[in-house]
Write a protein that holds these residues in place. Structure first.
Motif, PDB file in Angstrom:
ATOM      1  N   MET A 187       0.613  -1.196  -0.106  1.00 53.71           N
ATOM      2  CA  MET A 187      -0.071   0.120  -0.016  1.00 53.71           C
ATOM      3  C   MET A 187       1.023   1.107   0.045  1.00 53.71           C
ATOM      4  O   MET A 187       1.945   1.282   0.944  1.00 53.71           O
ATOM      5  N   SER A 188       0.561   2.347  -0.921  1.00 53.54           N
ATOM      6  CA  SER A 188       1.173   3.474  -0.938  1.00 53.54           C
ATOM      7  C   SER A 188       1.127   4.169   0.355  1.00 53.54           C
ATOM      8  O   SER A 188       0.018   4.113   1.165  1.00 53.54           O
ATOM      9  N   PRO A 189       2.101   4.991   0.860  1.00 55.89           N
ATOM     10  CA  PRO A 189       1.947   5.618   2.077  1.00 55.89           C
ATOM     11  C   PRO A 189       0.983   6.942   1.882  1.00 55.89           C
ATOM     12  O   PRO A 189       0.848   7.421   0.878  1.00 55.89           O
ATOM     13  N   LEU A 190       0.423   7.575   3.119  1.00 60.14           N
ATOM     14  CA  LEU A 190      -0.209   8.707   3.261  1.00 60.14           C
ATOM     15  C   LEU A 190       0.739   9.633   3.791  1.00 60.14           C
ATOM     16  O   LEU A 190       1.313   9.532   5.023  1.00 60.14           O
ATOM     17  N   THR A 191       0.897  10.779   2.972  1.00 61.90           N
ATOM     18  CA  THR A 191       1.640  11.754   3.456  1.00 61.90           C
ATOM     19  C   THR A 191       0.882  13.042   3.859  1.00 61.90           C
ATOM     20  O   THR A 191       0.100  13.310   3.007  1.00 61.90           O
ATOM     21  N   VAL A 192       0.970  13.553   5.003  1.00 61.25           N
ATOM     22  CA  VAL A 192       0.316  14.879   5.342  1.00 61.25           C
ATOM     23  C   VAL A 192       1.194  15.868   5.670  1.00 61.25           C
ATOM     24  O   VAL A 192       2.109  15.848   6.477  1.00 61.25           O
ATOM     25  N   THR A 193       0.933  17.111   5.150  1.00 62.49           N
ATOM     26  CA  THR A 193       1.880  18.039   5.018  1.00 62.49           C
ATOM     27  C   THR A 193       1.000  19.350   5.538  1.00 62.49           C
ATOM     28  O   THR A 193      -0.134  19.692   4.823  1.00 62.49           O
ATOM     29  N   ARG A 194       1.305  19.801   6.569  1.00 64.79           N
ATOM     30  CA  ARG A 194       0.447  21.146   7.333  1.00 64.79           C
ATOM     31  C   ARG A 194       1.420  22.473   6.882  1.00 64.79           C
ATOM     32  O   ARG A 194       2.530  22.611   6.904  1.00 64.79           O
ATOM     33  N   THR A 195       0.499  23.347   6.100  1.00 64.15           N
ATOM     34  CA  THR A 195       1.169  24.538   5.644  1.00 64.15           C
ATOM     35  C   THR A 195       0.333  25.527   6.651  1.00 64.15           C
ATOM     36  O   THR A 195       0.708  26.706   6.430  1.00 64.15           O
ATOM     37  N   LEU A 196      -0.656  25.170   7.572  1.00 61.71           N
ATOM     38  CA  LEU A 196      -1.265  26.250   8.395  1.00 61.71           C
ATOM     39  C   LEU A 196      -0.520  26.182   9.824  1.00 61.71           C
ATOM     40  O   LEU A 196      -0.221  24.872  10.429  1.00 61.71           O
ATOM     41  N   PRO A 197      -0.053  27.147  10.467  1.00 61.59           N
ATOM     42  CA  PRO A 197       0.531  27.220  11.709  1.00 61.59           C
ATOM     43  C   PRO A 197      -0.746  26.711  12.815  1.00 61.59           C
ATOM     44  O   PRO A 197      -1.868  26.628  12.594  1.00 61.59           O
ATOM     45  N   ALA A 198      -0.167  25.933  13.904  1.00 67.50           N
ATOM     46  CA  ALA A 198      -0.911  25.209  14.602  1.00 67.50           C
ATOM     47  C   ALA A 198      -2.128  26.120  15.319  1.00 67.50           C
ATOM     48  O   ALA A 198      -3.249  25.605  15.580  1.00 67.50           O
ATOM     49  N   ASP A 199      -1.606  27.430  15.571  1.00 66.14           N
ATOM     50  CA  ASP A 199      -2.828  28.370  16.063  1.00 66.14           C
ATOM     51  C   ASP A 199      -3.443  29.148  14.871  1.00 66.14           C
ATOM     52  O   ASP A 199      -4.089  30.014  15.217  1.00 66.14           O
ATOM     53  N   ALA A 200      -3.160  28.867  13.654  1.00 70.41           N
ATOM     54  CA  ALA A 200      -4.030  29.674  12.663  1.00 70.41           C
ATOM     55  C   ALA A 200      -5.514  29.633  12.561  1.00 70.41           C
ATOM     56  O   ALA A 200      -6.003  30.645  12.442  1.00 70.41           O
ATOM     57  N   THR A 201      -6.181  28.380  12.920  1.00 72.73           N
ATOM     58  CA  THR A 201      -7.541  28.580  12.955  1.00 72.73           C
ATOM     59  C   THR A 201      -7.965  29.396  14.160  1.00 72.73           C
ATOM     60  O   THR A 201      -9.082  30.319  13.828  1.00 72.73           O
ATOM     61  N   THR A 202      -7.505  29.515  15.197  1.00 72.11           N
ATOM     62  CA  THR A 202      -8.163  30.132  16.397  1.00 72.11           C
ATOM     63  C   THR A 202      -7.792  31.704  16.270  1.00 72.11           C
ATOM     64  O   THR A 202      -8.824  32.749  16.195  1.00 72.11           O
ATOM     65  N   ALA A 203      -6.614  32.069  15.458  1.00 72.85           N
ATOM     66  CA  ALA A 203      -6.414  33.321  15.117  1.00 72.85           C
ATOM     67  C   ALA A 203      -7.380  33.857  14.149  1.00 72.85           C
ATOM     68  O   ALA A 203      -7.828  35.159  13.983  1.00 72.85           O
ATOM     69  N   ALA A 204      -7.713  32.904  13.210  1.00 73.06           N
ATOM     70  CA  ALA A 204      -8.405  33.570  12.212  1.00 73.06           C
ATOM     71  C   ALA A 204     -10.056  33.750  12.629  1.00 73.06           C
ATOM     72  O   ALA A 204     -10.902  34.485  12.204  1.00 73.06           O
ATOM     73  N   LEU A 205     -10.536  32.920  13.608  1.00 68.09           N
ATOM     74  CA  LEU A 205     -11.856  33.038  14.224  1.00 68.09           C
ATOM     75  C   LEU A 205     -11.732  34.373  14.712  1.00 68.09           C
ATOM     76  O   LEU A 205     -12.784  34.940  14.606  1.00 68.09           O
ATOM     77  N   ARG A 206     -10.681  34.719  15.776  1.00 72.40           N
ATOM     78  CA  ARG A 206     -10.676  35.762  16.415  1.00 72.40           C
ATOM     79  C   ARG A 206     -10.903  37.011  15.580  1.00 72.40           C
ATOM     80  O   ARG A 206     -11.436  37.977  15.888  1.00 72.40           O
ATOM     81  N   ALA A 207     -10.063  36.985  14.471  1.00 72.72           N
ATOM     82  CA  ALA A 207     -10.127  38.158  13.609  1.00 72.72           C
ATOM     83  C   ALA A 207     -11.458  38.265  12.792  1.00 72.72           C
ATOM     84  O   ALA A 207     -12.020  39.380  12.668  1.00 72.72           O
ATOM     85  N   ASP A 208     -11.909  37.062  12.446  1.00 71.55           N
ATOM     86  CA  ASP A 208     -13.417  37.225  11.484  1.00 71.55           C
ATOM     87  C   ASP A 208     -14.376  37.595  12.601  1.00 71.55           C
ATOM     88  O   ASP A 208     -15.336  38.432  12.123  1.00 71.55           O
ATOM     89  N   VAL A 209     -14.322  37.259  13.809  1.00 71.98           N
ATOM     90  CA  VAL A 209     -15.515  37.732  14.910  1.00 71.98           C
ATOM     91  C   VAL A 209     -15.107  39.140  15.076  1.00 71.98           C
ATOM     92  O   VAL A 209     -16.163  39.678  15.015  1.00 71.98           O
ATOM     93  N   ALA A 210     -14.032  39.427  15.392  1.00 74.65           N
ATOM     94  CA  ALA A 210     -13.802  40.968  15.788  1.00 74.65           C
ATOM     95  C   ALA A 210     -14.384  41.850  14.572  1.00 74.65           C
ATOM     96  O   ALA A 210     -14.627  42.994  14.734  1.00 74.65           O
ATOM     97  N   HIS A 211     -13.774  41.377  13.381  1.00 74.73           N
ATOM     98  CA  HIS A 211     -14.137  42.467  12.171  1.00 74.73           C
ATOM     99  C   HIS A 211     -15.866  42.497  11.812  1.00 74.73           C
ATOM    100  O   HIS A 211     -16.288  43.371  11.560  1.00 74.73           O
ATOM    101  N   GLY A 212     -16.364  40.986  11.939  1.00 79.91           N
ATOM    102  CA  GLY A 212     -17.656  40.788  11.439  1.00 79.91           C
ATOM    103  C   GLY A 212     -18.519  41.489  12.519  1.00 79.91           C
ATOM    104  O   GLY A 212     -19.806  41.775  11.651  1.00 79.91           O
ATOM    105  N   LEU A 213     -18.317  41.419  13.621  1.00 79.47           N
ATOM    106  CA  LEU A 213     -19.408  41.677  14.562  1.00 79.47           C
ATOM    107  C   LEU A 213     -19.333  43.163  14.976  1.00 79.47           C
ATOM    108  O   LEU A 213     -20.157  43.595  15.756  1.00 79.47           O
ATOM    109  N   THR A 214     -18.219  43.795  14.441  1.00 78.80           N
ATOM    110  CA  THR A 214     -18.031  45.130  14.747  1.00 78.80           C
ATOM    111  C   THR A 214     -18.502  46.221  13.529  1.00 78.80           C
ATOM    112  O   THR A 214     -18.399  47.211  13.686  1.00 78.80           O
ATOM    113  N   ARG A 215     -18.648  45.537  12.420  1.00 76.56           N
ATOM    114  CA  ARG A 215     -18.976  46.337  11.097  1.00 76.56           C
ATOM    115  C   ARG A 215     -20.540  46.458  11.079  1.00 76.56           C
ATOM    116  O   ARG A 215     -21.195  45.658  11.646  1.00 76.56           O
ATOM    117  N   THR A 216     -21.033  47.211  10.144  1.00 77.78           N
ATOM    118  CA  THR A 216     -22.305  47.301   9.635  1.00 77.78           C
ATOM    119  C   THR A 216     -22.703  47.305   8.295  1.00 77.78           C
ATOM    120  O   THR A 216     -22.009  47.941   7.500  1.00 77.78           O
TER     121      THR A 216
END
Length: 320
Positions: free
Chosen positions: A1-30
């Motif tokens: 069986m061929s191997p499965l390779t997983v490459t991470r291009t996102l920093p470990a905390d990228a998801t949390t940082a993106a959520l914080r930025a999207d919520v801060a921007h999205g809920l303070t705009r009109t």
């Protein structure tokens, strides 16, 4: 069986940082808005899977119908040795393509969830033990590089997900896809088509309330990840057809005047009664519009397939 390779291009905390930025921007705009990607935690993914089985939600079934009937045509037209899939998730629908692409060497699923990528890759390798799977943990809107794999390449972006992007975002996305590919490589694009308003509203506002729960799940995500005190019961699920823009909008409408506290952002968000958060757009397309957008991005539309009822389309476009 061929191997499965997983490459991470996102920093470990990228998801949390993106959520914080999207919520801060999205809920303070009109007007207030949030990106639809935050629906999809484990519970949100379960709810969406349930939505796809509802009688009035046609896109998933329609796209699968096309893939089953046209995968052999796609394989003949592309001769792809590498298949790249953006937002691959469980890679469920793509299995029809993989089975048809008899010369396929490498599958490159791209998703933000390493767990989903690993599970899907392992499942595929049990069915296709000679396939090379190189998974990328990446956000397709943030830019990434593909691994060195044999051509020609076929890049698949399915599910009508491109409809969640605003027109200027779609243009930037399609240009970025062109830049990933070599001349002669191809893009397989899933697009939901314009149809009567009652059919569209029924697909996004089901009688059982599953879509409402899915929409409100974004509030649960913000509560859990950022310590907010949203009460989903304070908001009403709304699905509207914007005839001028030809897209569905999903919104959350405040049932009363209230203030939501988000401690992780040191933020208090006031809502007037009836004020809304736009949580998703889902653009619907016509063939000539798709052709034009692809052409501007440097692709030539070569094939166009719909399901039997003409509700959904898969288009094959070649990089010029």
């Amino acid at each position: 069986m061929s191997p499965l390779t997983v490459t991470r291009t996102l920093p470990a905390d990228a998801t949390t940082a993106a959520l914080r930025a999207d919520v801060a921007h999205g809920l303070t705009r009109t007007p207030k808005q949030l990106p639809p990607k935050w629906f999809y935690d484990a519970r949100g993914s379960e709810l969406f899977d349930e939505i796809t089985t509802l009688p009035d939600y046609y896109p998933t079934r329609a796209e699968r119908e096309i893939l089953i009937s046209r995968s052999a045509d796609i394989a003949t037209a592309t001769g792809a040795r590498t298949l790249v899939e953006l937002g691959s998730g469980s890679s469920d629908k793509t299995r029809h393509l993989i089975a048809a692409l008899t010369g396929l060497h490498t599958y490159v699923p791209v998703d933000v969830s390493e767990t989903a990528l690993t599970a899907a890759g392992e499942a595929l390798l049990t069915l296709h033990p000679d396939l090379t799977v190189h998974a990328l943990v990446a956000d397709f809107q943030q830019g990434f590089a593909l691994p060195g794999t044999p051509g020609p390449r076929l890049l698949a972006f399915l599910g009508g997900t491109i409809g969640n992007l605003l027109p200027e975002e779609r243009a930037a996305f399609l240009r970025s896809v062109r830049d990933l590919l070599a001349p002669g490589d191809a893009l397989l694009l899933g697009t939901d088509l314009v149809k009567p308003e009652p059919t569209l509203i029924a697909a996004y506002d089901d009688a059982r309330g599953v879509t409402a729960d899915f929409n409100k799940n974004v509030l649960n995500v913000i509560n859990r990840e950022l310590g907010a005190d949203f009460d989903p019961a304070d908001f009403h699920h709304v699905a509207l057809w914007n005839a001028e823009r030809e897209w569905i909008e999903m919104r959350l409408r405040a049932r009363k005047e209230l203030t939501v506290k988000i401690p992780a952002l040191d933020l208090a968000v006031p809502f007037a009664e009836g004020e809304e958060i736009r949580t998703e757009i889902s653009a619907k397309f016509r063939q000539e519009g798709v052709r034009e957008e692809l052409g501007v991005a440097g692709f030539e539309l070569s094939r166009w397939w719909t399901d039997e009822a003409g509700r959904f389309a898969l288009s094959l476009a070649v990089r010029a």
